[in-house]
Design a protein around this motif. Structure first.
Motif, PDB file in Angstrom:
ATOM      1  N   SER B  59      75.215  14.874  59.951  1.00 29.57           N
ATOM      2  CA  SER B  59      75.323  16.333  59.861  1.00 29.57           C
ATOM      3  C   SER B  59      75.846  16.904  61.178  1.00 29.57           C
ATOM      4  O   SER B  59      75.771  16.250  62.219  1.00 29.57           O
ATOM      5  N   TYR B  60      76.324  18.157  61.081  1.00 28.16           N
ATOM      6  CA  TYR B  60      76.758  18.845  62.295  1.00 28.16           C
ATOM      7  C   TYR B  60      75.637  18.854  63.316  1.00 28.16           C
ATOM      8  O   TYR B  60      75.850  18.626  64.511  1.00 28.16           O
ATOM      9  N   TRP B  61      74.425  19.107  62.844  1.00 30.78           N
ATOM     10  CA  TRP B  61      73.308  19.291  63.778  1.00 30.78           C
ATOM     11  C   TRP B  61      72.933  18.007  64.489  1.00 30.78           C
ATOM     12  O   TRP B  61      72.532  18.024  65.638  1.00 30.78           O
ATOM     13  N   THR B  62      73.062  16.887  63.789  1.00 33.13           N
ATOM     14  CA  THR B  62      72.838  15.606  64.465  1.00 33.13           C
ATOM     15  C   THR B  62      73.841  15.444  65.591  1.00 33.13           C
ATOM     16  O   THR B  62      73.504  15.111  66.732  1.00 33.13           O
ATOM     17  N   GLY B  63      75.104  15.712  65.259  1.00 33.53           N
ATOM     18  CA  GLY B  63      76.147  15.615  66.276  1.00 33.53           C
ATOM     19  C   GLY B  63      75.875  16.544  67.442  1.00 33.53           C
ATOM     20  O   GLY B  63      75.994  16.162  68.616  1.00 33.53           O
ATOM     21  N   PHE B  64      75.471  17.758  67.125  1.00 32.91           N
ATOM     22  CA  PHE B  64      75.169  18.778  68.128  1.00 32.91           C
ATOM     23  C   PHE B  64      74.070  18.284  69.074  1.00 32.91           C
ATOM     24  O   PHE B  64      74.219  18.307  70.301  1.00 32.91           O
ATOM     25  N   ALA B  65      72.975  17.797  68.461  1.00 31.35           N
ATOM     26  CA  ALA B  65      71.835  17.348  69.273  1.00 31.35           C
ATOM     27  C   ALA B  65      72.221  16.144  70.130  1.00 31.35           C
ATOM     28  O   ALA B  65      71.872  16.070  71.315  1.00 31.35           O
ATOM     29  N   VAL B  66      72.966  15.215  69.534  1.00 37.54           N
ATOM     30  CA  VAL B  66      73.352  14.023  70.289  1.00 37.54           C
ATOM     31  C   VAL B  66      74.283  14.393  71.445  1.00 37.54           C
ATOM     32  O   VAL B  66      74.183  13.846  72.553  1.00 37.54           O
ATOM     33  N   ALA B  67      75.165  15.372  71.192  1.00 37.62           N
ATOM     34  CA  ALA B  67      76.080  15.782  72.272  1.00 37.62           C
ATOM     35  C   ALA B  67      75.301  16.383  73.435  1.00 37.62           C
ATOM     36  O   ALA B  67      75.585  16.097  74.602  1.00 37.62           O
ATOM     37  N   LEU B  68      74.290  17.208  73.126  1.00 32.24           N
ATOM     38  CA  LEU B  68      73.508  17.801  74.207  1.00 32.24           C
ATOM     39  C   LEU B  68      72.696  16.726  74.943  1.00 32.24           C
ATOM     40  O   LEU B  68      72.650  16.692  76.175  1.00 32.24           O
ATOM     41  N   ALA B  69      72.084  15.833  74.173  1.00 31.56           N
ATOM     42  CA  ALA B  69      71.330  14.743  74.803  1.00 31.56           C
ATOM     43  C   ALA B  69      72.277  13.869  75.616  1.00 31.56           C
ATOM     44  O   ALA B  69      71.947  13.421  76.725  1.00 31.56           O
ATOM     45  N   GLY B  70      73.478  13.644  75.052  1.00 33.87           N
ATOM     46  CA  GLY B  70      74.476  12.867  75.778  1.00 33.87           C
ATOM     47  C   GLY B  70      74.846  13.530  77.090  1.00 33.87           C
ATOM     48  O   GLY B  70      75.032  12.861  78.113  1.00 33.87           O
ATOM     49  N   GLY B  71      74.913  14.870  77.062  1.00 30.02           N
ATOM     50  CA  GLY B  71      75.205  15.613  78.288  1.00 30.02           C
ATOM     51  C   GLY B  71      74.127  15.362  79.331  1.00 30.02           C
ATOM     52  O   GLY B  71      74.417  15.126  80.517  1.00 30.02           O
ATOM     53  N   LEU B  72      72.883  15.384  78.879  1.00 22.05           N
ATOM     54  CA  LEU B  72      71.759  15.158  79.788  1.00 22.05           C
ATOM     55  C   LEU B  72      71.895  13.799  80.485  1.00 22.05           C
ATOM     56  O   LEU B  72      71.790  13.681  81.709  1.00 22.05           O
ATOM     57  N   VAL B  73      72.167  12.790  79.678  1.00 21.54           N
ATOM     58  CA  VAL B  73      72.275  11.433  80.220  1.00 21.54           C
ATOM     59  C   VAL B  73      73.510  11.300  81.105  1.00 21.54           C
ATOM     60  O   VAL B  73      73.446  10.761  82.217  1.00 21.54           O
ATOM     61  N   LEU B  74      74.624  11.837  80.610  1.00 21.17           N
ATOM     62  CA  LEU B  74      75.862  11.718  81.366  1.00 21.17           C
ATOM     63  C   LEU B  74      75.740  12.430  82.715  1.00 21.17           C
ATOM     64  O   LEU B  74      76.151  11.896  83.757  1.00 21.17           O
ATOM     65  N   GLY B  75      75.147  13.632  82.696  1.00 27.02           N
ATOM     66  CA  GLY B  75      74.971  14.380  83.943  1.00 27.02           C
ATOM     67  C   GLY B  75      74.135  13.589  84.936  1.00 27.02           C
ATOM     68  O   GLY B  75      74.481  13.475  86.118  1.00 27.02           O
ATOM     69  N   ALA B  76      73.029  13.027  84.461  1.00 27.26           N
ATOM     70  CA  ALA B  76      72.157  12.263  85.341  1.00 27.26           C
ATOM     71  C   ALA B  76      72.883  11.036  85.889  1.00 27.26           C
ATOM     72  O   ALA B  76      72.820  10.723  87.078  1.00 27.26           O
TER      73      ALA B  76
END
Ligand SMILES: Nc1ncnc2c1ncn2[C@@H]1O[C@H](COP(=O)(O)OP(=O)(O)OP(=O)(O)O)[C@@H](O)[C@H]1O
Ligand SMILES: [Mg+2]
Lengths: 241, 292
Positions: B59-76
């Motif tokens: 779903s869009y929302w799964t993608g949305f959540a994963v992208a934000l979580a991915g941002g968290l990990v990528l930023g760190a």
């Protein structure tokens, strides 16, 4: 109660080619104020910074109650109970008075889970001027109020050892006297170990128990405060009074 | 009047996105004195993560959540692995590293996801609301854009104002040395700062992408607008970044609506130069704020 002796053994620190501390050894006992005196550039600030881990790569040993601190990062040394009030006071001016104090309190909480001696309210009682300005940016405080703030903050961190770098700098004599009296009371009441760096040797020796005199990074004298104050030769050569 | 309303509403929605992006830049600038030129590329990357998931049937929302979580990990990760060695060194080194990261991420995205344009879905309708018989340029998706940016901002305000972690992060940003002396693990706070900033940046990336085409360089213009917004806000202040974002969004929307869309980039540049000349510390700086 805080009961930790601070011992520095053969501490050496360099800034490039400049040796700012040359095999300095000293001891500061709980319940005593140990003055560190000396002219500009003698190495006093460097000594405190090396103890608290801000100057890295120094040689020698720093023992707190027998535990080696040398080489540890500053945040770990702070957590071990060394509160360093830096030269120029170390107020975070962008934060409010209370936020500055809260930072000390947070450290105190991580250090002592249960028994706390100092509380925010107690600091406001000790320094009413801070209580009135608790929500203001620390930027708005006067020099004396800033000194109160950093001492209050250091106390809230429940330290064993208090490192004070020129707390009298830029303060009116009356305020200096107040702050020195307060430090003396705290030490007597709580058994803190205090290392007091001062230019103002006369006032420092008047409240200290013992003292060390540094010159060009070396300890050139070490005696009781009274004996140091009585040594005319020493006063003339190194202490300027 | 109708057009003015449309242009204004469109500008606000765009402005909200620029605000989020500017906020991400400001968070990192405040903490490390680094302008993260890779912010857009990082957001592009995490948006592609969302796209891959959505195209694989999630779903869009799964993608949305994963992208934000991915941002968290990528930023760190970026802070720990790439930036840590150059932090505290000459400023130019850090700038060059973020530029290098920007290029590297774009190249990597082109390899992994392809260099073509791909359409990115929107979770809400893209047709304007109808008010009194006319359709306005404000869509359900615009509501989502503004709403999610507001939620993230309130979250950040709450974090920084009301939590111990936020206080430690601010202390680290304002004075690393004093924070250390107060037992704050400054390195960890910087990592978290980059991580949170990258989440906000990723949000901006997702919102820009919604209902549009994405390709490895689709965030490039946003970097410029977000940077102008951040400078407009004074670079130091999160609130200034938000205001700057909204102002840029509106200004560019007026330029595009009344003067022609080909002038938008030029207008952004003109605003940047004007601000730097007239109020180099941003529109909202109090005079003589930083006396040393
Ligand atoms: N960051 C630095 N880089 C290079 N040299 C330094 C640095 N800090 C101090 N020094 C040098 O180290 C020596 C000791 O300096 P330090 O600041 O410890 O002296 P101090 O006794 O605290 O002096 P003051 O009474 O003026 O505060 C001086 O010669 C000084 O010039
Ligand atoms: Mg000094």
């Amino acid at each position: 109660m805080a009961e930790a002796e601070l011992e520095v053994r053969a501490l050496t620190a360099r800034y490039g080619a400049v040796t700012a501390l040359d095999t300095v050894s000293l001891r500061a006992r709980p319940g005593e104020i140990t003055a560190v005196l000396g002219a500009n550039g003698a190495g006093k600030t460097t000594l405190l910074r090396a103890v608290s881990g801000l100057v890295r790569g120094s040689d020698g040993s720093v023992l707190l109650g027998g535990r080696e601190l040398a080489g540890a990062p500053a945040e770990r040394i702070a957590r071990a109970g060394v509160a360093h009030v830096p030269e120029g006071r170390g107020v975070i001016t962008e934060l409010t008075v209370e936020e500055n104090l809260r930072l000390g309190e947070l450290l105190g909480t991580t250090r002592r889970k249960r028994r706390r001696v100092h509380r925010l309210d107690g600091v406001y009682e000790m320094f009413p001027a801070l209580g009135q300005r608790r929500r203001r940016e620390a930027n708005s405080l006067s020099g004396g109020e800033r000194q109160m703030l950093v001492i209050g903050r250091a106390l809230l961190s429940e330290p064993e050892v208090l490192l004070l770098d020129e707390p009298s700098l830029g303060l009116a004599p009356r305020v200096v006297a107040q702050i020195f009296t307060l430090i003396r009371e705290l030490v007597d009441r709580e058994g803190l170990t205090v290392l007091l760096v001062e230019q103002n040797a006369r006032s420092a020796l008047s409240i200290a128990d013992t003292g060390f005199v540094l010159n060009l990074g070396r300890v050139v004298a070490n005696d009781s405060a009274a004996a140091l104050a009585a040594d005319a030769e020493l006063r003339h050569s190194y202490l300027g009074f | 009047m109708q057009q003015f309303l449309n242009v204004t509403l469109g500008g606000l929605a765009q402005g909200a996105i620029y605000a989020a992006f500017a906020l991400a830049l400001v968070l990192i600038w405040r903490a490390t004195r680094i302008i993260n030129f890779a912010q857009g590329a990082m957001a592009m990357f995490t948006t592609y993560l969302a796209l891959v998931l959505i195209e694989s049937g999630q779903s869009y929302w799964t993608g949305f959540a994963v992208a934000l979580a991915g941002g968290l990990v990528l930023g760190a990760l970026v802070e720990r692995v790439v930036m840590r060695p150059v932090e505290g060194g000459p400023e130019l080194n850090a700038v060059i590293v973020t530029l290098g990261l920007f290029v590297a991420l774009q190249a990597l995205a082109a390899i992994l996801f392809g260099a073509t344009f791909q359409s990115f879905p929107a979770p809400f309708g893209l047709r304007g609301f109808t008010v009194g018989g006319t359709t306005i340029a404000f869509t359900p998706f615009s509501v989502f854009v503004i709403g999610s940016v507001v939620v993230v901002m309130l979250g950040l305000v709450a974090l920084f104002r009301f939590t111990d972690l936020g206080l430690r992060m601010r202390a680290s940003a304002f004075s690393q040395e004093v924070a250390r002396l107060l037992g704050v693990r400054v390195g960890r706070m910087l990592t978290l700062g980059w991580a949170f900033a990258a989440v906000v940046g990723s949000l901006a990336g997702l919102l820009i992408a919604g209902g549009n085409l994405v390709h490895p360089a689709y965030m490039d213009a946003v970097i410029v607008y977000g940077f102008v917004a951040a400078v407009l806000g004074g670079l130091e202040s999160p609130a200034g970044a938000v205001a700057g974002g909204l102002i840029i969004g509106l200004a560019l929307s007026y330029v595009s609506g009344y003067l022609g869309s080909e002038l938008v980039t030029l207008a952004a540049l003109a605003i940047l130069v004007a601000v730097l000349l007239v109020r180099p510390h941003g529109l909202f700086s109090r005079v003589a704020e930083r006396r040393v």
